[in-house]
Design a protein around this motif. Structure first.
Motif, PDB file in Angstrom:
ATOM      1  N   GLY A   1       0.807  -1.216   0.000  1.00  0.00           N
ATOM      2  CA  GLY A   1       0.000   0.000   0.000  1.00  0.00           C
ATOM      3  C   GLY A   1       0.839   1.264   0.000  1.00  0.00           C
ATOM      4  N   TRP A   2       1.931   1.264   0.790  1.00  0.00           N
ATOM      5  CA  TRP A   2       2.803   2.442   0.838  1.00  0.00           C
ATOM      6  C   TRP A   2       3.419   2.714  -0.519  1.00  0.00           C
ATOM      7  N   GLN A   3       3.866   1.640  -1.189  1.00  0.00           N
ATOM      8  CA  GLN A   3       4.449   1.813  -2.518  1.00  0.00           C
ATOM      9  C   GLN A   3       3.420   2.383  -3.491  1.00  0.00           C
ATOM     10  N   TYR A   4       2.207   1.884  -3.400  1.00  0.00           N
ATOM     11  CA  TYR A   4       1.147   2.350  -4.301  1.00  0.00           C
ATOM     12  C   TYR A   4       0.829   3.822  -4.052  1.00  0.00           C
ATOM     13  N   VAL A   5       0.707   4.188  -2.781  1.00  0.00           N
ATOM     14  CA  VAL A   5       0.391   5.575  -2.435  1.00  0.00           C
ATOM     15  C   VAL A   5       1.486   6.520  -2.915  1.00  0.00           C
ATOM     16  N   ARG A   6       2.720   6.128  -2.729  1.00  0.00           N
ATOM     17  CA  ARG A   6       3.844   6.976  -3.157  1.00  0.00           C
ATOM     18  C   ARG A   6       3.795   7.253  -4.648  1.00  0.00           C
ATOM     19  N   ARG A   7       3.375   6.259  -5.418  1.00  0.00           N
ATOM     20  CA  ARG A   7       3.376   6.393  -6.875  1.00  0.00           C
ATOM     21  C   ARG A   7       2.134   7.089  -7.416  1.00  0.00           C
ATOM     22  N   THR A   8       1.041   7.073  -6.684  1.00  0.00           N
ATOM     23  CA  THR A   8      -0.222   7.563  -7.252  1.00  0.00           C
ATOM     24  C   THR A   8      -0.821   8.773  -6.546  1.00  0.00           C
ATOM     25  N   LEU A   9      -0.560   8.937  -5.250  1.00  0.00           N
ATOM     26  CA  LEU A   9      -1.264   9.982  -4.506  1.00  0.00           C
ATOM     27  C   LEU A   9      -0.344  11.029  -3.880  1.00  0.00           C
ATOM     28  N   SER A  10       0.960  10.866  -4.012  1.00  0.00           N
ATOM     29  CA  SER A  10       1.861  11.870  -3.456  1.00  0.00           C
ATOM     30  C   SER A  10       1.674  13.200  -4.177  1.00  0.00           C
ATOM     31  N   GLY A  11       1.655  14.265  -3.406  1.00  0.00           N
ATOM     32  CA  GLY A  11       1.502  15.583  -4.004  1.00  0.00           C
ATOM     33  C   GLY A  11       0.146  15.811  -4.627  1.00  0.00           C
ATOM     34  N   SER A  12      -0.890  15.207  -4.062  1.00  0.00           N
ATOM     35  CA  SER A  12      -2.233  15.344  -4.627  1.00  0.00           C
ATOM     36  C   SER A  12      -2.809  16.744  -4.433  1.00  0.00           C
ATOM     37  N   GLY A  13      -2.262  17.478  -3.470  1.00  0.00           N
ATOM     38  CA  GLY A  13      -2.763  18.818  -3.217  1.00  0.00           C
ATOM     39  C   GLY A  13      -3.838  18.881  -2.164  1.00  0.00           C
ATOM     40  N   HIS A  14      -4.332  17.728  -1.744  1.00  0.00           N
ATOM     41  CA  HIS A  14      -5.356  17.684  -0.696  1.00  0.00           C
ATOM     42  C   HIS A  14      -4.684  17.529   0.659  1.00  0.00           C
ATOM     43  N   SER A  15      -5.380  17.921   1.715  1.00  0.00           N
ATOM     44  CA  SER A  15      -4.818  17.805   3.059  1.00  0.00           C
ATOM     45  C   SER A  15      -4.750  16.344   3.480  1.00  0.00           C
ATOM     46  N   HIS A  16      -3.860  16.056   4.429  1.00  0.00           N
ATOM     47  CA  HIS A  16      -3.766  14.709   4.992  1.00  0.00           C
ATOM     48  C   HIS A  16      -5.110  14.287   5.578  1.00  0.00           C
ATOM     49  N   LEU A  17      -5.757  15.194   6.260  1.00  0.00           N
ATOM     50  CA  LEU A  17      -7.018  14.874   6.914  1.00  0.00           C
ATOM     51  C   LEU A  17      -8.082  14.487   5.903  1.00  0.00           C
ATOM     52  N   ALA A  18      -8.201  15.247   4.821  1.00  0.00           N
ATOM     53  CA  ALA A  18      -9.214  14.959   3.804  1.00  0.00           C
ATOM     54  C   ALA A  18      -8.934  13.625   3.118  1.00  0.00           C
ATOM     55  N   MET A  19      -7.669  13.377   2.775  1.00  0.00           N
ATOM     56  CA  MET A  19      -7.325  12.129   2.099  1.00  0.00           C
ATOM     57  C   MET A  19      -7.509  10.924   3.016  1.00  0.00           C
ATOM     58  N   SER A  20      -7.141  11.085   4.279  1.00  0.00           N
ATOM     59  CA  SER A  20      -7.298   9.987   5.232  1.00  0.00           C
ATOM     60  C   SER A  20      -8.765   9.677   5.486  1.00  0.00           C
ATOM     61  N   GLY A  21      -9.568  10.725   5.652  1.00  0.00           N
ATOM     62  CA  GLY A  21     -10.995  10.515   5.846  1.00  0.00           C
ATOM     63  C   GLY A  21     -11.626   9.820   4.661  1.00  0.00           C
ATOM     64  N   ALA A  22     -11.243  10.230   3.449  1.00  0.00           N
ATOM     65  CA  ALA A  22     -11.790   9.610   2.243  1.00  0.00           C
ATOM     66  C   ALA A  22     -11.340   8.155   2.130  1.00  0.00           C
ATOM     67  N   GLN A  23     -10.079   7.895   2.467  1.00  0.00           N
ATOM     68  CA  GLN A  23      -9.574   6.532   2.385  1.00  0.00           C
ATOM     69  C   GLN A  23     -10.310   5.610   3.357  1.00  0.00           C
ATOM     70  N   LEU A  24     -10.513   6.084   4.575  1.00  0.00           N
ATOM     71  CA  LEU A  24     -11.237   5.264   5.547  1.00  0.00           C
ATOM     72  C   LEU A  24     -12.682   5.059   5.129  1.00  0.00           C
ATOM     73  N   LEU A  25     -13.279   6.051   4.498  1.00  0.00           N
ATOM     74  CA  LEU A  25     -14.640   5.884   3.972  1.00  0.00           C
ATOM     75  C   LEU A  25     -14.672   4.763   2.932  1.00  0.00           C
ATOM     76  N   MET A  26     -13.681   4.737   2.042  1.00  0.00           N
ATOM     77  CA  MET A  26     -13.623   3.684   1.024  1.00  0.00           C
ATOM     78  C   MET A  26     -13.416   2.319   1.674  1.00  0.00           C
ATOM     79  N   GLY A  27     -12.533   2.251   2.648  1.00  0.00           N
ATOM     80  CA  GLY A  27     -12.303   0.985   3.328  1.00  0.00           C
ATOM     81  C   GLY A  27     -13.532   0.495   4.068  1.00  0.00           C
ATOM     82  N   THR A  28     -14.265   1.421   4.680  1.00  0.00           N
ATOM     83  CA  THR A  28     -15.492   1.057   5.384  1.00  0.00           C
ATOM     84  C   THR A  28     -16.525   0.510   4.412  1.00  0.00           C
ATOM     85  N   ALA A  29     -16.635   1.149   3.241  1.00  0.00           N
ATOM     86  CA  ALA A  29     -17.580   0.680   2.229  1.00  0.00           C
ATOM     87  C   ALA A  29     -17.214  -0.723   1.752  1.00  0.00           C
TER      88      ALA A  29
END
Length: 332
Positions: free
Chosen positions: A201-229
């Motif tokens: 997962g860390w390797q994937y995130v580094r390659r696809t989501l680094s420097g997305s421009g969104h805050s850590h909080l927003a990205m983390s909240g969205a990720q947990l929402l996806m995992g919950t779904a």
């Protein structure tokens, strides 16, 4: 235990783009701190180590009453609730765009849904102490993937030596010379696979989501929402729904999610901002120690000499894999 952030953490809670532990979300450009924290960073550092260390105990107690997939679903639900509440309080928006959400779905699977579930299933047959130690192998798996992918994060001799030392420590923990010291091979394999999932997962995130421009909080909240779904779809298909809610297991699941996943991420993010990722990463090396102490003292788990000795070897190897070569001084 974990969301992927911009720094290493441990697995019992939230994880990061470089090996750490227990919680996971995605990296972004950090915001500058606006005010001095109420508590000294050392106190928050210690609290984070305790929370993630106890996460393995919470998993063990939770699986005594609930199916592993429902322990994970509960963990995700309560962890998501904490981050969403903070998002609302700060009036931050979730990220937009199909591409970003697609990457977040993959990140949520490898950093949350899969490893959280594997640890829960593993602890049906192995002690929480062993699960906590297996979690500490994430940096070793990250090193293996970096070598396999021929990434620009090239290994040095010291880091390769750390890889060998770390996996030798795993063999000592398992007591392979005496048939795994009575440990369940399948459960141990699932715990190690959970740590490998974090590294993927860390390797994937580094390659696809680094420097997305969104805050850590927003990205983390969205990720947990996806995992919950994801868990909300999978759990009813493969596990029996709870027909009762005993108090202690229920409180363990709530603590696992609200503290070990949601609150722990907020603490870790604050530490990264204040003292930097290198210092914040050090919490990783306290987690298996606390997980072992909690398992022995509270759950009465049996501890043989090779477990703590092997754990120290694993941590030494993991620390070596995180070293970086010094930059060469420019020629005059």
């Amino acid at each position: 235990m974990t969301t992927a952030t911009a720094s290493p953490t441990a697995a019992g809670g939230n994880t990061t783009t470089t090996p750490t532990t227990p919680t996971q979300a995605a990296p972004a450009t950090p915001a500058s701190p606006t005010r001095r924290p109420l508590l000294d960073w050392r106190i928050r550092f210690g609290a984070l180590a305790l929370i993630w260390g106890f996460s393995f105990l919470f998993i063990k107690v939770g699986t005594e009453a609930f199916a592993p997939l429902y322990v994970t679903l509960g963990r995700m639900l309560f962890g998501t609730a904490v981050l969403v509440a903070v998002l609302v309080a700060k009036r931050e928006r979730l990220p937009r765009g199909v591409r970003v959400w697609g990457h977040l779905a993959v990140a949520a699977f490898f950093l949350n849904a899969l490893p959280f579930s594997l640890f829960a299933y593993a602890e049906l047959t192995i002690p929480s102490t062993l699960a906590g130690i297996c979690n500490a192998t994430s940096p070793l798996w990250g090193m293996v993937l970096a070598v396999a992918a021929a990434s620009d994060d090239r290994p040095t001799r010291q880091r390769v030596a750390g890889l060998g030392i770390g996996f030798a420590g795993v063999l000592v923990v398992l007591g392979v010379w005496q048939g795994f010291s009575g440990q369940d091979p399948a459960g141990t394999a699932m715990a190690l696979a959970a740590s490998l999932s974090y590294a993927v997962g860390w390797q994937y995130v580094r390659r696809t989501l680094s420097g997305s421009g969104h805050s850590h909080l927003a990205m983390s909240g969205a990720q947990l929402l996806m995992g919950t779904a994801q868990l909300a779809v999978v759990a009813p298909l493969f596990a029996p729904a709870p027909d009762s809610f005993p108090v202690l297991p229920l409180l363990s699941v709530i603590a696992l999610g609200a503290l070990g996943t949601g609150f722990a991420f907020l603490v870790q993010y604050g530490l990264v901002e204040e003292v930097g990722p290198t210092t914040a990463m050090m919490v990783t090396y306290f987690v298996p120690v606390i997980a072992t102490a909690a398992g022995v003292a509270i759950l009465g788990e049996h501890l043989t000499w090779n477990t703590p000795v092997g754990a120290l070897i694993v941590l030494a190897g993991a620390a070596l894999t995180q070293t970086r070569p010094r930059a060469k001084a420019p020629r005059v």
